[in-house]
Design a protein around this motif. Structure first.
Motif, PDB file in Angstrom:
ATOM      1  N   ILE A  34      -3.705  -6.592  -0.405  1.00 15.59           N
ATOM      2  CA  ILE A  34      -3.450  -5.354  -0.020  1.00 15.59           C
ATOM      3  C   ILE A  34      -3.251  -4.170  -0.908  1.00 15.59           C
ATOM      4  O   ILE A  34      -3.781  -3.098  -0.646  1.00 15.59           O
ATOM      5  N   ASP A  35      -2.487  -4.585  -2.179  1.00 13.41           N
ATOM      6  CA  ASP A  35      -2.300  -3.633  -3.233  1.00 13.41           C
ATOM      7  C   ASP A  35      -3.836  -3.191  -3.587  1.00 13.41           C
ATOM      8  O   ASP A  35      -4.197  -2.014  -4.059  1.00 13.41           O
ATOM      9  N   ILE A  65      -9.011   5.975   5.229  1.00 12.80           N
ATOM     10  CA  ILE A  65      -7.629   5.954   5.727  1.00 12.80           C
ATOM     11  C   ILE A  65      -7.471   4.709   6.404  1.00 12.80           C
ATOM     12  O   ILE A  65      -8.327   4.001   6.745  1.00 12.80           O
ATOM     13  N   LEU A  66      -6.185   4.138   5.778  1.00 14.70           N
ATOM     14  CA  LEU A  66      -5.779   2.660   6.022  1.00 14.70           C
ATOM     15  C   LEU A  66      -4.352   2.820   7.040  1.00 14.70           C
ATOM     16  O   LEU A  66      -3.593   3.534   6.624  1.00 14.70           O
ATOM     17  N   ILE A  67      -4.294   1.995   7.850  1.00 17.97           N
ATOM     18  CA  ILE A  67      -3.096   1.893   8.724  1.00 17.97           C
ATOM     19  C   ILE A  67      -2.808   0.563   8.608  1.00 17.97           C
ATOM     20  O   ILE A  67      -3.604  -0.209   9.124  1.00 17.97           O
ATOM     21  N   LEU A  68      -1.479   0.132   8.082  1.00 15.19           N
ATOM     22  CA  LEU A  68      -1.017  -1.125   7.993  1.00 15.19           C
ATOM     23  C   LEU A  68       0.164  -1.427   8.460  1.00 15.19           C
ATOM     24  O   LEU A  68       1.174  -0.896   8.393  1.00 15.19           O
ATOM     25  N   ILE A 103      -1.076   4.655   5.862  1.00 13.55           N
ATOM     26  CA  ILE A 103      -0.047   4.891   6.308  1.00 13.55           C
ATOM     27  C   ILE A 103       0.466   3.445   6.837  1.00 13.55           C
ATOM     28  O   ILE A 103      -0.051   2.441   7.369  1.00 13.55           O
ATOM     29  N   VAL A 104       1.702   3.058   6.333  1.00 11.94           N
ATOM     30  CA  VAL A 104       2.338   1.560   6.316  1.00 11.94           C
ATOM     31  C   VAL A 104       3.477   1.567   7.269  1.00 11.94           C
ATOM     32  O   VAL A 104       4.693   2.379   7.134  1.00 11.94           O
ATOM     33  N   ILE A 105       3.328   0.830   8.224  1.00  9.12           N
ATOM     34  CA  ILE A 105       4.589   0.677   8.972  1.00  9.12           C
ATOM     35  C   ILE A 105       5.255  -0.759   8.378  1.00  9.12           C
ATOM     36  O   ILE A 105       4.857  -1.699   8.313  1.00  9.12           O
TER      37      ILE A 105
END
Length: 606
Positions: free
Chosen positions: A547-548, A525-528, A557-559
Motif C-alpha cells: 500500500i505504501d 486517485i486511490l480510495i483505500l 482517500i483512506v478509510i
C-alpha cells in the motif's frame, strides 16, 4: 398486455418471422380443412348413399353451392374412372394435403424457434446490463438470492410459460377463427347457436385461471427466499458449523421449501384442470350442436343437407384441440405474468447515477477534489450533513469515525456510486456531474477491506481494469504489490485459477492481488478501505508495504480503522453522525484531546 409490452417490442423486431409464421400456419390449417371437406360427400357418393351428379350445376358462392360443385367433381371422378380409382385418388389427395399441412406446420416451428430464442436472449442481456448500471444503493435493499432468482428462475418461467404459449396464442386463435368462418359459411343458423355457447365456456375457463398469476408471484418470491438462504449458507458455513446452527438454517430452508411445494401443487392442480375442462366443455358444446343441428336437418329447416351437417360436425371437432391448447396457453401466460412483473421491477428501476446531457470526459486530474456543502440522505435518513473538504492533488486524507459515521458514503461519492443530495462535489473546480461516469472512474482505483476477486486466473484478476495490458506489465504490478513471489510459486503461475472469490488463496494473497490490480490501472486517485485490518501480522506487513508503494505520488482517500496506519496522513477527518467534528494531522488532533484522541487511546489499550 401491458406487462408484456417489452416482449412484444422484441417480437416487433422480428416482423418478418411473425409474417412467415402466420402464413405457414394459415396454409397448414387450410390444407387440413381441405382434406376433411371432401371426405363426407365423397364417402356418401362412393357407397351409394347419394346419387352421382351428372349435370354441372350453376356455381353459387354459398355453402350449398360449394357442396354441389364438389359433389359434381367427385361424381365425375367416380363415373369416369371407377370407384376403386376414385377411392385411390381421394386417398392420395388426403395424404398430399396432410403432408403439406405438416410441412407448413414444421416450417412454422422453424420460424418460431429463432424468434423465441431471440426474445429470451435480449431479455437476459437487458436484465444483466441493467444490473450493471443500477446504483449500489439498489442492491443494499435486495436479497442477493432474490436477484439471482429473477435472473434465472423468473426468466426461465417467462421462457417456458409465456414464450412457449406464443405458438398457441398465434396459431390456435387463427385456427379457431378460420374454422368458425367456415362453420358460419356452412350454416349461419347453427353458428349463431355456437357463438352463444363458446363465450360461456371461455368465461368459465377464465374464472378458473384468474388466481394463477397471484399464486405464481408468491411462488417466485418463495424461490428467491430459498436461493437467499442457500447463498447465506454457502457463505457462512464456517460460522454455521461453529455455532451448531445447522438445525436453525435447515428448519428455515425446509419451511420455505415446504411452502413452495404447497403453492406449486396448487398451481399445477389449477393449470392441469385447463385441458380436461376445456375438452369436456367442448364436447358439451358438440353434443348441443348435434342435438340442435340434427333436429334442424331432420326438419329440413337448417338450410343444410346431411353430408353438409356431417362436414359441419367434423369441422367443429377440429376446434376442440386448438381450444384446449389455447386455454392451456392462457393459464401459462397467467403464470408467466407474475415472473414478467418481477423482471420488470428491475428493468424499470430508476438509474439515479447516469451521465447528464453533454457530459464531458475527465481526461486528467490536475488540482483537487472539493466537497462543497455536501449532504447525502437515503430514504429520509441523513448520512452526511454539510461536509466541506478539499483534497489537494498528491495528498493523503484519512477518514476516521465510529461505525455508521458516514466514512464509506463520503468516499463512495467520488466514484459516483451515489450522487450528492445537496451541495456540490467538484474535481478541478468542475461539478462531478458534468463529467461522464466512465471517465471519472478511469481516474481512480479502489482497494476494499474485503478483497473482491473473480473466478478467473491470477493474470485475469490483476488485468480486470486494464485488459489490454501485456504480461510484463502485470508482473511489474505484482512485484510492486509484493505478490510476484507467491504467484511464481504456484504450479501454473499467473495462469493459476484462484477459484470462487479467490478461495484458493490466503487472505493476504487475495489482498495483494487487489493492490496489484489497482496499481496496473495506474490511476492518480486511490480510495483505500483499510486493507490490513483482517490480516495476520506477517500478511499485514507485506500488504502495508504494498500500500505504501502504491500511495506514492498519488492522491489518496483512506478509510481508517486501525489508526496506527494513518499517522502520516496529510489530514485526518473525524466524522461523527455524518458531520466533521475534528480535522488536522495526527499530532494536532492528539493535542486537541477530543474524539480522535479517545479513539487512539482505546486502540492502544487493546
Amino acid at each position: 398486455m401491458k406487462n408484456f409490452s417489452r416482449i412484444l417490442k422484441y417480437l416487433g423486431e422480428k416482423k418478418g418471422n411473425i409474417i412467415l409464421y402466420f402464413i405457414f400456419n394459415l396454409l397448414s390449417i387450410l390444407f387440413s380443412l381441405a382434406s376433411l371437406a371432401m371426405l363426407a360427400p365423397f364417402l356418401q357418393l362412393l357407397f351409394g348413399k347419394e346419387k352421382l351428379t351428372d349435370v354441372q350445376p350453376v356455381f353459387e358462392w354459398s355453402a350449398t353451392g360449394l357442396m354441389t360443385a364438389l359433389k359434381f367433381q367427385l361424381s365425375r371422378l367416380i363415373s369416369d374412372n371407377g370407384p376403386v380409382y376414385a377411392l385411390a385418388a381421394i386417398c392420395i389427395t388426403i395424404i398430399i394435403s396432410i403432408f403439406l399441412k405438416n410441412l407448413f406446420l414444421y416450417m412454422a416451428y422453424r420460424v418460431l424457434a429463432p424468434m423465441r430464442n431471440y426474445v429470451m436472449t435480449k431479455l437476459r442481456a437487458e436484465l444483466y446490463s441493467k444490473i450493471l448500471v443500477l446504483p449500489i444503493g439498489f442492491f443494499t435493499e435486495q436479497r442477493k438470492g432474490d436477484i439471482i432468482s429473477r435472473m434465472s428462475n423468473d426468466v426461465n418461467e417467462v421462457e417456458w410459460s409465456v414464450m412457449a404459449a406464443l405458438e398457441a396464442l398465434i396459431k390456435e386463435p387463427l385456427t379457431i377463427f378460420i374454422i368458425l368462418v367456415s362453420l358460419i359459411f356452412l350454416s349461419p343458423t347453427l353458428s349463431l347457436f355456437l357463438l352463444v355457447l363458446l363465450p360461456a365456456t371461455g368465461f368459465i375457463i377464465g374464472r378458473v385461471s384468474r388466481t394463477l398469476k397471484k399464486q405464481s408471484g408468491t411462488a417466485q418470491e418463495q424461490q428467491g427466499l430459498l436461493l437467499s438462504v442457500l447463498d447465506e449458507t454457502l457463505g457462512g458455513l464456517r460460522v454455521i458449523k461453529a455455532f451448531n446452527a445447522e438445525k436453525i438454517l435447515s428448519n428455515k430452508f425446509f419451511g420455505i421449501n415446504k411452502n413452495l411445494n404447497h403453492i406449486r401443487n396448487m398451481m399445477n392442480f389449477r393449470r392441469d384442470l385447463a385441458s380436461p375442462m376445456s375438452e369436456f366443455l367442448g364436447v358439451m358444446v358438440l353434443t348441443a350442436i348435434l342435438w340442435f343441428g340434427g333436429r334442424l336437418v331432420l326438419n329440413g329447416s337448417a338450410g343444410l343437407e346431411a353430408d353438409g351437417f356431417i362436414t359441419y360436425i367434423v369441422f367443429f371437432t377440429q376446434i376442440i384441440n386448438p381450444a384446449k391448447s389455447f386455454s392451456n396457453a392462457i393459464y401459462n401466460v397467467q403464470r408467466g405474468s407474475a415472473a414478467v412483473e418481477r423482471i420488470e421491477a428491475i428493468l424499470m428501476a430508476p438509474v439515479k447515477v447516469e451521465d447528464s446531457l453533454g457530459a464531458k470526459e475527465l481526461k486528467s486530474f490536475e488540482r483537487n477534489i472539493e466537497f462543497r456543502n455536501v449532504s447525502f440522505a437515503y430514504e429520509d435518513a441523513i448520512i452526511l450533513d454539510d461536509i466541506n473538504l478539499v483534497i489537494e492533488k498528491g495528498k493523503t486524507v484519512a477518514l476516521v469515525g465510529s461505525s455508521g459515521s458516514g466514512k464509506s458514503t463520503l468516499a463512495d461519492l467520488v466514484p459516483r456510486f451515489h450522487d450528492v443530495t445537496k451541495g456540490e462535489l467538484l474535481i478541478d473546480g468542475v461539478n462531478i456531474k458534468e463529467y461522464t461516469v466512465h471517465s471519472i472512474r478511469k481516474q481512480l482505483s479502489i482497494v476494499t477491506q474485503e478483497p473482491i476477486l473473480f473466478n478467473d486466473t491470477i493474470a485475469g484478476n490483476i488485468a480486470l481494469g486494464s485488459p489490454e495490458s501485456a504480461i510484463a506489465e502485470i508482473e511489474q504490478a505484482a512485484k510492486v504489490a509484493n505478490a510476484h513471489n507467491f504467484i511464481t510459486q504456484k504450479e501454473e503461475g499467473y495462469s493459476t485459477n484462484i477459484g470462487d472469490r479467490g478461495g484458493k488463496l490466503s487472505g493476504g494473497e487475495r489482498q495483494r492481488l487487489t493492490i496489484a490490480r489497482a496499481l496496473l490501472k495506474n490511476p492518480p486517485i486511490l480510495i483505500l478501505d483499510e486493507a490490513t485490518s483482517s490480516l495476520d501480522t506477517e500478511s499485514e506487513r507485506l500488504v502495508q508495504d504494498a500500500i505504501d508503494n502504491m500511495m506514492q505520488h498519488r492522491t489518496s482517500i483512506v478509510i481508517a480503522h486501525r489508526l496506527s496506519t494513518i499517522r502520516h496522513a496529510d489530514e485526518i477527518i473525524v466524522l461523527q453522525k455524518g458531520k466533521i467534528v475534528e480535522r488536522g494531522n495526527h499530532e494536532q488532533l492528539i493535542h486537541q484531546n477530543g474524539f480522535y484522541k479517545r479513539l487512539v487511546d482505546m486502540q492502544e489499550v487493546k
